[in-house]
Design a protein around this motif. Structure first.
Motif, short mmCIF file in Angstrom:
data_model
loop_
_atom_site.label_atom_id
_atom_site.label_comp_id
_atom_site.label_asym_id
_atom_site.label_seq_id
_atom_site.Cartn_x
_atom_site.Cartn_y
_atom_site.Cartn_z
N LEU A 123 0.83 -1.19 0.00
CA LEU A 123 0.00 0.00 0.00
C LEU A 123 0.87 1.25 0.00
CD1 LEU A 123 -2.64 -1.20 2.63
CD2 LEU A 123 -2.91 -1.09 0.15
N HIS A 175 -3.29 -5.24 7.34
CA HIS A 175 -2.39 -4.82 6.25
C HIS A 175 -1.06 -4.31 6.74
CE1 HIS A 175 -3.76 -0.61 6.91
NE2 HIS A 175 -4.98 -1.10 6.91
N TRP A 258 -12.48 5.83 6.26
CA TRP A 258 -12.48 4.73 5.30
C TRP A 258 -13.87 4.09 5.23
CZ3 TRP A 258 -8.14 3.13 2.54
CH2 TRP A 258 -6.92 3.68 2.93
N SER A 273 -4.20 -8.28 -4.56
CA SER A 273 -3.22 -7.42 -3.91
C SER A 273 -3.02 -6.10 -4.62
CB SER A 273 -1.87 -8.15 -3.80
OG SER A 273 -1.35 -8.42 -5.09
N ARG A 275 -5.54 -4.26 -5.74
CA ARG A 275 -6.78 -3.46 -5.68
C ARG A 275 -7.21 -3.20 -4.24
NH1 ARG A 275 -11.41 -5.50 -9.36
NH2 ARG A 275 -12.03 -3.30 -9.15
N ASP A 276 -6.25 -3.07 -3.35
CA ASP A 276 -6.53 -2.68 -1.97
C ASP A 276 -7.52 -3.63 -1.29
OD1 ASP A 276 -6.26 -1.28 0.36
OD2 ASP A 276 -7.05 0.61 -0.39
N SER A 277 -7.36 -4.91 -1.54
CA SER A 277 -8.13 -5.90 -0.81
C SER A 277 -7.15 -6.79 -0.05
CB SER A 277 -9.03 -6.71 -1.74
OG SER A 277 -8.29 -7.40 -2.71
N PHE A 293 -11.94 1.55 0.59
CA PHE A 293 -11.53 2.80 -0.06
C PHE A 293 -11.81 3.93 0.92
CE2 PHE A 293 -15.99 2.53 -0.88
CZ PHE A 293 -16.47 3.80 -1.18
N VAL A 332 -5.30 4.00 -3.31
CA VAL A 332 -6.10 3.12 -2.48
C VAL A 332 -7.41 2.82 -3.18
CG1 VAL A 332 -5.07 3.98 -0.34
CG2 VAL A 332 -7.16 5.03 -1.18
N PRO A 336 -6.99 1.91 -7.68
CA PRO A 336 -5.96 2.77 -7.08
C PRO A 336 -5.18 3.62 -8.08
CG PRO A 336 -5.22 0.48 -7.15
CD PRO A 336 -6.66 0.48 -7.55
N CYS A 369 -15.96 -3.12 -4.30
CA CYS A 369 -15.23 -3.71 -3.17
C CYS A 369 -15.79 -5.10 -2.84
CB CYS A 369 -15.34 -2.80 -1.95
SG CYS A 369 -14.36 -1.29 -2.05
#
Length: 452
Positions: A123, A175, A258, A273, A275-277, A293, A332, A336, A369
């Motif tokens: 991240l 994370h 968030w 990994s 796509r912020d998951s 997000f 993020v 992202p 998401c």
């Protein structure tokens, strides 16, 4: 120990800090103090103003105890934050995770574990706590050599209250690159860097670490026997009222700065990994597929002074295909690398129309998401977005499952209070929201996807 009834929750979010007094027996908020959570820009790097927060916490505890009485203290904070101690003092300031340097530190890409080990994506900035510690150790080697203990953020305040140090899995597992959830142990990064001995023993979030230190008893007027929990990461606190009370899989959408979709009982295999998951780790140590997000920040950015839009506002926005496209917080969320933009000049919109566009935008991003975290049998919205009816109704249409809005101002405080157990009960929720049936909304959603 008698289970406390009147529980003070120290709730430190990224934007605001609160001390909330919860009645355990009926899950009711009976007192509140709040303050902005400001970042100090002096010194070595941007950092949390922990001494101002500490003064606020002590004053709030004193006032709430005088007004209502306090039987116990619980703690919940945002993630991606740790205190590096040298004995009884900070070795280095508590770094603000939005500082850019940890995201660019040389050598970290090679040092960090694979996603398959930690379920933690790379991240930006300091959102990987491991990157923060790695950068601090390289940028400030003299100060880092003095570090005797690393405490994740809720446990830092628990230590200041009780004098007892502990680690805890919900903060280690959000994370950070520091935790391997499938092994329920520290990651290879911790071992390879020689940090393991700096982390205290892991304790359950719900464990009572101890009671207040004598000087704090004098400062606050609370009894010397006041118990203090180990504490919990805020998104995971939102899960606590629902664990064991809903049929898995179910999705909790925790909102604040968030918007974080967590599907309890979901499958981690769809996590991406890039796509912020990721997998959070719940209070019982189990991986929970998660995607997120900066929904609250984007809402404030895109619709300052927002109002509840009228049916006419909604109809116009949909009919004219007026849209916001991700992402307005780079690096993020599920998109992202996309640059956020409006399809129409927002200056030409009324505040009602603008509020409608942004509510629909947040619902559409949230639905993406859910492609990553998995879609539960039901969705419960916690936090400020629970009050946005258009957002909830649009999400119900997009997801095709029942969506309810928590009746509490924040699910994090209630969840943290429930760490004491007892009969707190689940978060209050209304009947499922009526799906948005506006003419043309299906076409609007397809049009939005086609522009990404």
């Amino acid at each position: 120990m008698t289970t406390p009834r009147s529980i003070a929750v120290i709730d430190i979010g990224k934007t605001n800090a609160k001390v909330v007094l919860i009645d355990r027996d009926d899950a009711r908020q009976i007192g509140l103090r709040s303050t902005p959570n400001t970042v100090k820009r002096d010194g070595l790097y941007p950092h949390a103003d922990v001494e101002r927060l500490w003064a606020f916490i002590l004053q709030s505890l004193s006032e709430l105890h005088a007004e209502h009485g306090i039987d116990g203290i619980s703690i919940t904070t945002h993630g991606a934050t740790a205190a590096l101690l040298a004995g009884e003092e900070l070795a280095l300031p508590v770094l603000d995770y939005e500082h850019g340097a940890p995201g660019e530190v040389a050598g970290y890409a090679e040092a960090r574990p694979d996603f398959s080990e930690t379920l933690s994506p790379r991240l930006p900035n300091g959102l990987n706590l491991g990157a923060q510690i790695f950068w601090q150790s390289r940028a400030f080697p003299e100060q880092f050599a003095r570090v005797t203990r690393i405490l994740t953020y809720p446990q830092y305040y628990a230590w200041r209250l009780t004098g007892i140090a502990a680690s805890e899995v919900t903060s280690l597992g959000c994370h950070t690159d520091l935790w391997a959830p499938d092994r329920a142990d520290f990651s290879s990064l911790v071992n390879n860097e020689g940090w393991r001995e700096l982390f205290p023993a892991v304790r359950p979030a719900a464990s009572v670490l101890g009671t207040l230190l004598p000087d704090l008893v004098q400062a606050t007027g609370l009894p010397a026997t006041t118990p203090v929990t180990c504490g919990i990461h805020d998104s995971n606190a939102s899960l606590v009222p629902h664990l064991g009370t809903r049929q898995a899989p179910f999705t909790i959408l925790s909102t604040g700065t968030w918007a974080i979709a967590m599907t309890v009982g979901g499958d981690t295999s769809k996590l991406d990994s890039e796509r912020d998951s990721l997998a959070n780790v719940d209070a019982h140590g189990r991986p929970v597929p998660t995607a997120r997000f900066m929904g609250g920040r984007e809402f404030d950015m895109l619709a300052p002074g927002a109002v509840e839009p009228t049916e006419a506002d909604i109809a116009k926005v949909i009919a004219e295909d007026i849209q916001a496209l991700p992402s307005f917080t780079p690096g993020v969320g599920p998109y992202p690398h996309n640059e956020g933009r409006w399809t129409h000049d927002p200056a030409g919109l009324s505040i009602g129309e603008r509020s409608a566009v942004v509510a629909l935008y947040l619902a559409l991003v949230t639905r993406q998401c859910l492609e990553l975290s998995g879609l539960g049998r039901e969705i419960v919205i916690e936090g400020p977005l629970a009050r946005n009816r258009l957002f909830g109704r649009a999400l119900a249409t997009l997801a095709g499952v029942p969506v309810t809005a928590s009746g509490d101002a924040t699910g994090t405080s209630l969840g943290a209070a429930m760490l004491f157990g007892g009969q707190t009960g689940t978060a209050k929720a209304s009947a499922p929201l009526a799906p948005l049936a506006a003419t043309g909304f299906d076409a609007y959603a397809k049009s939005w996807l086609s522009k990404l």
